[in-house]
Design a protein around this motif. Structure first.
Motif, PDB file in Angstrom:
ATOM      1  N   VAL A 212       3.130 -17.134  39.956  1.00 49.14           N
ATOM      2  CA  VAL A 212       3.414 -16.650  41.461  1.00 49.14           C
ATOM      3  C   VAL A 212       2.254 -15.974  41.979  1.00 49.14           C
ATOM      4  CG1 VAL A 212       4.610 -14.729  42.683  1.00 49.14           C
ATOM      5  CG2 VAL A 212       5.783 -15.646  40.454  1.00 49.14           C
ATOM      6  N   ASP A 213       2.046 -16.319  43.487  1.00 44.31           N
ATOM      7  CA  ASP A 213       0.673 -15.978  43.931  1.00 44.31           C
ATOM      8  C   ASP A 213       1.216 -14.848  45.001  1.00 44.31           C
ATOM      9  OD1 ASP A 213      -1.405 -15.788  45.380  1.00 44.31           O
ATOM     10  OD2 ASP A 213      -1.336 -17.752  46.383  1.00 44.31           O
ATOM     11  N   TRP A 214       0.336 -13.438  44.601  1.00 42.77           N
ATOM     12  CA  TRP A 214       0.812 -12.480  45.470  1.00 42.77           C
ATOM     13  C   TRP A 214      -0.523 -12.316  46.189  1.00 42.77           C
ATOM     14  CZ3 TRP A 214       5.346 -10.223  45.287  1.00 42.77           C
ATOM     15  CH2 TRP A 214       5.872 -10.554  44.109  1.00 42.77           C
ATOM     16  N   TYR A 215      -0.900 -13.062  46.857  1.00 43.69           N
ATOM     17  CA  TYR A 215      -1.968 -13.054  48.048  1.00 43.69           C
ATOM     18  C   TYR A 215      -1.625 -12.184  49.179  1.00 43.69           C
ATOM     19  CZ  TYR A 215      -5.232 -14.833  51.525  1.00 43.69           C
ATOM     20  OH  TYR A 215      -6.058 -14.976  52.462  1.00 43.69           O
TER      21      TYR A 215
ATOM     22  N   LEU B 236      -0.728 -27.321  41.133  1.00 41.65           N
ATOM     23  CA  LEU B 236      -0.122 -26.538  42.417  1.00 41.65           C
ATOM     24  C   LEU B 236      -0.589 -24.893  42.634  1.00 41.65           C
ATOM     25  CD1 LEU B 236       3.598 -27.433  41.927  1.00 41.65           C
ATOM     26  CD2 LEU B 236       1.916 -28.605  43.092  1.00 41.65           C
ATOM     27  N   PHE B 237      -1.234 -24.409  41.871  1.00 35.18           N
ATOM     28  CA  PHE B 237      -1.973 -22.961  42.052  1.00 35.18           C
ATOM     29  C   PHE B 237      -3.316 -23.183  41.919  1.00 35.18           C
ATOM     30  CE2 PHE B 237       2.369 -21.968  41.405  1.00 35.18           C
ATOM     31  CZ  PHE B 237       2.608 -20.850  42.367  1.00 35.18           C
TER      32      PHE B 237
ATOM     33  N   LEU C  66       1.739 -33.601  39.662  1.00 30.63           N
ATOM     34  CA  LEU C  66       2.623 -33.783  40.643  1.00 30.63           C
ATOM     35  C   LEU C  66       1.917 -34.544  42.112  1.00 30.63           C
ATOM     36  CD1 LEU C  66       5.188 -31.052  40.596  1.00 30.63           C
ATOM     37  CD2 LEU C  66       5.331 -33.389  39.608  1.00 30.63           C
ATOM     38  N   MET C  67       0.915 -34.002  42.476  1.00 27.34           N
ATOM     39  CA  MET C  67      -0.112 -34.279  43.618  1.00 27.34           C
ATOM     40  C   MET C  67      -0.917 -35.486  43.112  1.00 27.34           C
ATOM     41  SD  MET C  67       1.473 -32.306  45.580  1.00 27.34           S
ATOM     42  CE  MET C  67       0.477 -32.247  46.984  1.00 27.34           C
TER      43      MET C  67
ATOM     44  N   PRO D 142      -1.218 -26.594  46.514  1.00 23.16           N
ATOM     45  CA  PRO D 142      -0.048 -26.462  47.764  1.00 23.16           C
ATOM     46  C   PRO D 142       0.745 -25.183  47.528  1.00 23.16           C
ATOM     47  CG  PRO D 142       0.104 -28.620  47.004  1.00 23.16           C
ATOM     48  CD  PRO D 142      -0.919 -27.811  46.092  1.00 23.16           C
ATOM     49  N   LEU D 143       0.806 -24.539  46.328  1.00 19.17           N
ATOM     50  CA  LEU D 143       1.838 -23.621  46.269  1.00 19.17           C
ATOM     51  C   LEU D 143       1.022 -22.309  46.450  1.00 19.17           C
ATOM     52  CD1 LEU D 143       4.646 -24.293  43.468  1.00 19.17           C
ATOM     53  CD2 LEU D 143       4.789 -24.064  46.054  1.00 19.17           C
ATOM     54  N   ARG D 144      -0.225 -22.313  46.729  1.00 13.77           N
ATOM     55  CA  ARG D 144      -0.933 -20.895  46.922  1.00 13.77           C
ATOM     56  C   ARG D 144      -0.380 -20.733  48.287  1.00 13.77           C
ATOM     57  NH1 ARG D 144      -7.402 -21.430  45.250  1.00 13.77           N
ATOM     58  NH2 ARG D 144      -6.980 -21.579  43.122  1.00 13.77           N
ATOM     59  N   LYS D 145      -0.243 -19.163  48.503  1.00 10.81           N
ATOM     60  CA  LYS D 145       0.152 -18.767  49.712  1.00 10.81           C
ATOM     61  C   LYS D 145      -0.718 -18.816  51.025  1.00 10.81           C
ATOM     62  CE  LYS D 145       4.025 -16.802  48.621  1.00 10.81           C
ATOM     63  NZ  LYS D 145       5.562 -17.170  49.035  1.00 10.81           N
TER      64      LYS D 145
ATOM     65  N   TYR E 279      -2.100 -21.683  51.578  1.00  6.52           N
ATOM     66  CA  TYR E 279      -1.807 -22.999  51.980  1.00  6.52           C
ATOM     67  C   TYR E 279      -0.987 -23.159  52.812  1.00  6.52           C
ATOM     68  CZ  TYR E 279      -2.200 -28.166  50.968  1.00  6.52           C
ATOM     69  OH  TYR E 279      -2.160 -29.575  51.216  1.00  6.52           O
ATOM     70  N   PRO E 280      -0.998 -23.882  53.946  1.00  6.01           N
ATOM     71  CA  PRO E 280      -0.015 -24.150  55.138  1.00  6.01           C
ATOM     72  C   PRO E 280       1.075 -24.915  54.469  1.00  6.01           C
ATOM     73  CG  PRO E 280      -1.941 -25.103  55.860  1.00  6.01           C
ATOM     74  CD  PRO E 280      -2.220 -24.307  54.580  1.00  6.01           C
ATOM     75  N   VAL E 281       2.322 -24.645  55.168  1.00  7.67           N
ATOM     76  CA  VAL E 281       3.437 -25.550  54.514  1.00  7.67           C
ATOM     77  C   VAL E 281       3.354 -26.919  54.963  1.00  7.67           C
ATOM     78  CG1 VAL E 281       5.928 -25.778  54.337  1.00  7.67           C
ATOM     79  CG2 VAL E 281       4.763 -23.485  54.681  1.00  7.67           C
TER      80      VAL E 281
END
Lengths: 403, 170
Positions: B66-69, B129-130, B144-145, B153-156, B158-160
């Protein structure tokens, strides 16, 4: 043709013999999706197998963070498109646990019924395609005949054949349609004979049995260590089923067996899944016979959209409707791990809430992803011809693996 | 959960007596009927080894992050364990700051691959992803990538919609 007597005795790289790398997939028909396997071959023996996944990665977990809690349900359908209702259920159970919502019995019973139909649906697709891979074409037609019936039932309930999104937070999306009871009873009455038909075609068929018996063996310790769940574990002799051990959605009130086999080969996995189809039919019959009366959604006006009639006449309903639609509801801060027994094994959703209207993080522990980790050890030092049978017995869905 | 309550848990007691795992558990939370223990990241391998060999946790269910940025410590690596024999589940979290010493200045944790082989792909997924590195992982690469992907990509932050096809920059 000389047969290799003991496969493990064949020295591959140690003797300095040249190995050949074969690229299987990502468009190979027996990978059922886009899976690429790099096979390092020594003659016909697989020296090393390496799976390459990610071709179907769509970033669902990232998208979930941008939707509000209710909007995530349709995304969970698209993870495992053969077990969509199991995915809806695990997400809704997790969020309900955080919200502290008690779902009415009728909704719980219908959830059980639909999830067991999903299991039959998923196992039918698995059996049909597994048999096709091994050269038995006709089984596929029989299985898809039943699958079509199930998809019609899903369509009747939700208006959709595959992406149903029928299970929602706090209950079900719609009132069960008129005539659903007769339709499901008719299907389930005829279903027992249908499983006999599949067994007639395969269980005693020497061509099929020769190709699957003793193939793809892995010990129970290896399977547990590699994270495998579901029918693969039960075919190795461990009677572990989340429906029995950590019952959810009133599964403890249903009477069913957990089928177990000891051999841990492709044939054992086949027998476990066939037995599970029969058990699922049993659960559905019980759910039909003892279906409780009552509501299909919980009494939680801050979470569930109000009735249209009430919305037009009651001020509070109108306010709740406006709040739920524009902003969404809030879920208490915290985290939850919810697991259910899906057709392929344990689906676990790890849901983190920061107290806002959107999930902060949603991790999907999917059974296909974990089961596919057994691919390397399962194929190693075995014949390449057996790889197709072993792959089929894992029953993975690549959408589920890659998310 | 207070510190006394935490130290009184049988699981924490047995961990405190284990080799290399003494003092590893610093906090505990009991919420929604689930137990979460916060573990010192440097001791996670010893803790996992003890759980597997002595406490019957034969399954590593999943590892995720979990990224709590923009909070610090920024990341939480979350381990789920399950014991079939005693029918219980356990969640262990390691807090990892973004500046934690590691390879190529990315946050790092020790890999659990030697204890549970199931850790292999889960750790690769987190790396992908993190961007959290796992020390002593046998094959740490993207899963996956695509191999040549930039960013996690799953870092907060990183834009959707990603960087490449962003309409905002046009």
């Amino acid at each position: 043709m000389s047969e290799p007597t003991t496969l493990v005795d064949v020295p591959a790289a140690a003797s300095g013999r040249r190995t050949m790398t074969l690229n299987m997939g990502p468009q190979h028909p027996s990978t059922h999706g886009v899976l690429r396997i790099l096979l390092e071959l020594d003659g016909e023996i697989i020296h090393k197998a390496d799976a390459d996944i990610g071709f179907l990665h769509t970033g669902i977990e990232k998208q979930c963070e941008t939707r509000n809690w209710a909007q995530v349900v349709p995304l969970t359908d698209r993870v495992d498109y053969l077990a969509n209702l199991s995915n809806n259920l695990v997400y809704c159970l997790g969020v309900e646990k955080m919200l502290g919502i008690e779902v009415p019995l009728k909704a719980q019973w219908l959830r059980v019924l639909l999830c067991e139909l999903t299991r039959i649906n998923s196992h039918s697709v698995w059996l049909g395609t597994h048999a096709i891979d091994l050269g038995a074409m006709s089984v596929f037609f029989y299985c898809f005949r039943e699958r079509e019936d199930i998809l019609r039932i899903f369509e009747m309930f939700s208006g959709q054949r595959m992406m149903t999104s029928y299970i929602r937070i706090g209950g079900l999306a719609l009132e069960p349609p008129r005539g659903w009871h007769q339709m499901v009873s008719k299907f389930i009455k005829a279903y027992k004979d249908k499983v006999d038909e599949y067994e007639n075609l395969l269980t005693g068929n020497p061509i099929f049995v020769d190709r699957v018996k003793g193939v793809g063996y892995l010990s129970l310790e290896d399977l547990l260590d590699l994270g495998a769940t579901g029918p693969m574990i039960r075919a190795a002799g461990l009677a572990w089923d989340i429906r029995k051990d950590e019952p959810y959605s009133s599964y403890e009130k249903f009477d069913f067996n957990v089928p177990v086999e000891q051999e841990s080969d492709v044939f054992a996995r086949y027998k476990v899944r066939i037995a599970e189809m029969r058990e699922s039919a049993k659960i559905i019959q019980q759910a039909l016979d003892s279906m409780p009366e009552g509501d299909w959604t919980a009494k939680a006006p801050h979470v569930i959209l109000p009735d249209r009639e009430q919305m037009k006449t009651q001020m509070e309903s109108l306010i709740y409707h406006f709040k739920i639609v524009t902003e969404g509801f809030r879920v208490p801060k915290g985290e939850v791990y919810q697991a259910v027994e899906a057709p392929r094994g344990e689906i676990g959703y790890y849901i983190v809430s920061d107290g806002t209207t959107k999930p902060y993080r949603l991790h999907m522990r999917t059974p296909s992803f974990a089961n596919l980790m057994t691919l390397g050890p399962m194929l190693q030092d075995r014949l390449i011809a057996d790889s197709i049978a072993a792959l089929g017995s894992m029953d993975f869905v690549l959408g589920d693996t890659d998310r | 959960m207070s510190n006394d309550e935490l130290q009184a848990l049988p699981l924490v007691k047995s961990l405190a007596a284990a080799q290399g795992a003494a003092g590893a558990i610093t906090e505990g939370v009991q919420q929604f009927g689930e137990l979460t223990l916060i573990c010192n990241p440097a001791q996670i391998v010893a803790v996992a080894y003890h759980l597997k060999t002595k406490e019957n946790f034969e399954r590593l269910v999943s590892i995720t992050a979990v990224d709590w940025y923009p909070m610090e410590p920024r990341y939480e690596v979350v381990y789920h364990f399950h014991s079939i024999k005693t029918n219980r589940r356990l969640r262990i979290k390691c807090k990892v700051s973004s500046e934690a010493a590691g390879m190529e200045s990315t946050p790092a944790v020790d890999s659990l691959c030697e204890v549970y082989r199931a850790a292999d792909w889960f750790e690769r997924e987190i790396f992908d992803l993190f961007g959290i590195t796992f020390r002593n992982h046998p094959n740490l690469k993207r899963i996956l990538m695509p191999d040549d992907w930039e960013g996690h990509p799953l870092r907060k932050d990183y834009p959707v919609h990603g960087y490449k096809y962003s309409y905002q920059n046009e």
